[in-house]
Design a protein around this motif. Structure first.
Motif, short mmCIF file in Angstrom:
data_model
loop_
_atom_site.label_atom_id
_atom_site.label_comp_id
_atom_site.label_asym_id
_atom_site.label_seq_id
_atom_site.Cartn_x
_atom_site.Cartn_y
_atom_site.Cartn_z
N SER A 10 -6.33 -39.74 -0.77
CA SER A 10 -6.01 -40.83 0.14
C SER A 10 -5.26 -40.32 1.36
N THR A 66 -9.14 -44.30 0.90
CA THR A 66 -9.10 -43.69 -0.43
C THR A 66 -10.51 -43.35 -0.88
N ASP A 103 -17.19 -43.31 -3.71
CA ASP A 103 -16.94 -44.45 -2.82
C ASP A 103 -15.79 -44.14 -1.89
N TYR A 104 -15.93 -44.56 -0.66
CA TYR A 104 -14.90 -44.40 0.36
C TYR A 104 -14.40 -45.80 0.73
N ARG A 105 -13.14 -46.07 0.44
CA ARG A 105 -12.56 -47.40 0.66
C ARG A 105 -11.61 -47.37 1.84
N ASP A 143 -8.83 -49.67 3.67
CA ASP A 143 -7.98 -50.86 3.55
C ASP A 143 -7.33 -51.16 4.89
N SER A 179 -11.50 -54.81 5.64
CA SER A 179 -11.56 -53.75 4.64
C SER A 179 -12.98 -53.64 4.11
N GLU A 180 -13.38 -52.41 3.73
CA GLU A 180 -14.74 -52.22 3.26
C GLU A 180 -14.83 -50.99 2.36
N ILE A 181 -15.93 -50.92 1.62
CA ILE A 181 -16.22 -49.78 0.76
C ILE A 181 -17.61 -49.26 1.12
N GLN A 182 -17.71 -47.94 1.34
CA GLN A 182 -18.99 -47.32 1.66
C GLN A 182 -19.26 -46.19 0.66
#
Length: 471
Positions: free
Chosen positions: A203, A231, A270-272, A274, A292-295
């Protein structure tokens, strides 16, 4: 507004500070060799841990044998900041300084603030389990489960390098079946296969001071500066091989060579991102989207090869000398290229170099049941200079000073204890995070750069225990 931050947290998967060998490898396995600073390990190892050090040396195992080992490592990496800052570089001109859509210059260099001192080092145990089974007088099968890579750093959330790294944790689990073959009374060959599972979580903080400044201008009110956070969690397998050669000298002693191939695990995860809720609300009020998103994310990590030439030479009936020269192929780790969904490739240049390790040890056989060991080793860092020392990699040249003992309480059992103190050079940092590219905001036609400057005070000590049982 869509974030397209670089996968710098996945970069941390391969940029972790090691607590043993240079770079981020754990080349030293088991505890029997710790007393000799693992000098000549490819030649002197006479138990099932030869699966790692030199598969050809498994030929010395005369019956079923189990080895269980654990090394406790206490690593300190205390950072002292001398000046860290951030700036925007215009994409078109490459110069510092650009303008926002509101016409206000936003490219000036700004100090990042935060804590000037932070200790990112941690303690932990590196385990290893090895088993060997002779199939015949001239053929021995072995298998090892151990950690060839792994480390942990946890910096304060507000430290000066937080936009490059906060927490980085790596676990590398290796499963290695091996086979030793005696082709003559003096010469043995060995072959091992490596299946390595790399698991990482990392992170870092995300800087929103420019967004806060623009929101202040647009809304006419003070906006607090709050960091975001990125993260990553990911894992992947890599595959490689070990080759070994052992030559027994007449009158005792041995010469050896071992080679561990390079491998390139592909980590998937996963790349989060925040985003502070306040900024999401402010963006919505301006008709923008900042959520915020997750890719999904992947990266190939170029792990090094290793070649060791080693000797174990008798000096007298009670004294012997161990030595080795080891080269590690860190030069292949020239860059880390990360791929994030819906985002161009992100590349972080490392510019590492191949390294040399020199080890020298001696063993005194006090009695049939007790040996005393002493050793020293010089281990070169792959980091070329302060310019290339990533804050998550406070690596430096190190000098090992070790001692230990081997006690054989019975014919079946053997206990090894080792103690190591490592003197490490101070590690200066003047690193500009070239992989931290700003998202393609409508506010900026620029890339954001972070420069971390300071010094790491590094220290390390280690205690190793190993028990061998033979049937």
């Amino acid at each position: 507004m869509k974030q397209q931050q670089t996968l710098a947290t996945l970069v941390a998967l391969a940029l972790l500070p090691t607590v043993q060998a240079s770079g981020f490898a754990l080349d030293e396995q088991g505890a029997a060799g710790m007393g000799n600073a693992w000098a000549g390990a490819a030649a002197v190892t006479d138990d099932a841990s030869a699966v790692f050090h030199n598969p050809a040396a498994l030929i010395r195992v005369q019956g079923p044998q189990l080895v269980a080992a654990g090394n406790y490592l206490d690593f300190s990496a205390r950072f002292h900041a001398t000046g860290s800052d951030t700036w925007l570089v215009d994409r078109a001109t490459g110069t510092v300084g650009t303008s926002s859509m509101l016409g206000t210059p936003t490219g000036e260099i700004r100090p990042v603030g935060g804590s000037g001192g932070s200790d990112g080092g941690r303690g932990g145990v590196v385990p290893g389990f090895f088993y060997a089974q002779p199939l015949s007088r001239d053929l021995v099968l072995g298998v090892g489960v151990y950690a060839p890579f792994g480390s942990e750093t946890r910096f304060d959330a507000n430290w000066a390098g937080r936009y490059t790294a906060i927490d980085t944790v790596l676990t590398g689990l290796n499963i290695s079946p091996s086979l030793a073959w005696r082709i003559s009374p003096q010469l043995s060959l060995g072959l091992g296969l490596n299946a390595t599972l790399v698991d990482a979580e990392a992170s870092k903080a995300l800087d929103f001071r420019y967004e806060a400044s623009i929101a202040e201008m647009a809304l006419g009110q003070a906006i607090p500066v709050i960091d975001g956070k990125a993260t990553l969690k990911g894992d992947g397998w890599g595959w490689g091989a070990n080759l070994g050669l052992l030559y027994q000298l007449e009158g005792g002693g041995s010469l050896a060579a071992s080679f561990r191939s390079a491998m390139t695990p592909k980590a998937k995860g996963d790349y989060r991102v925040d985003i502070p809720p306040l900024y999401s609300e402010l963006a919505a009020g301006l008709g923008l989207s900042l959520e915020s998103e997750i890719q999904s994310a992947t990266a190939k990590v170029k792990l090094p090869w290793r070649l060791q030439l080693a000797a174990d030479l008798p000096l007298s009936p009670t004294w012997s000398l161990q030595a080795d020269l080891t080269r590690t192929g860190w030069k292949r780790f020239d860059e880390l290229r990360a791929v994030i969904s819906n985002t161009p490739d992100q590349v972080q240049v490392q510019n590492w170099r191949d390294t040399t390790r020199l080890g020298l040890g001696t063993t005194w056989r006090q009695s049939d049941s007790m040996d005393w060991k002493f050793g020293l080793a010089w281990d070169q860092t792959p980091v070329r200079s302060a310019q290339w020392r990533h804050p998550s990699t406070p690596d430096a040249d190190r000098l090992w000073l070790t001692t230990g003992l081997s006690w054989r309480p019975s014919k079946a059992g053997k206990l090894d204890v080792g103690l190591a103190y490592v003197r490490m050079d101070d590690a200066a940092v003047d690193y500009t995070d070239t992989a931290y590219n700003r998202a393609d905001y409508p506010f900026f036609a620029a890339e954001q750069k972070f420069r971390v400057r300071g010094n790491f005070d590094l220290s390390l000590w280690s205690l190793g225990l190993q028990y061998r049982h033979s049937w």
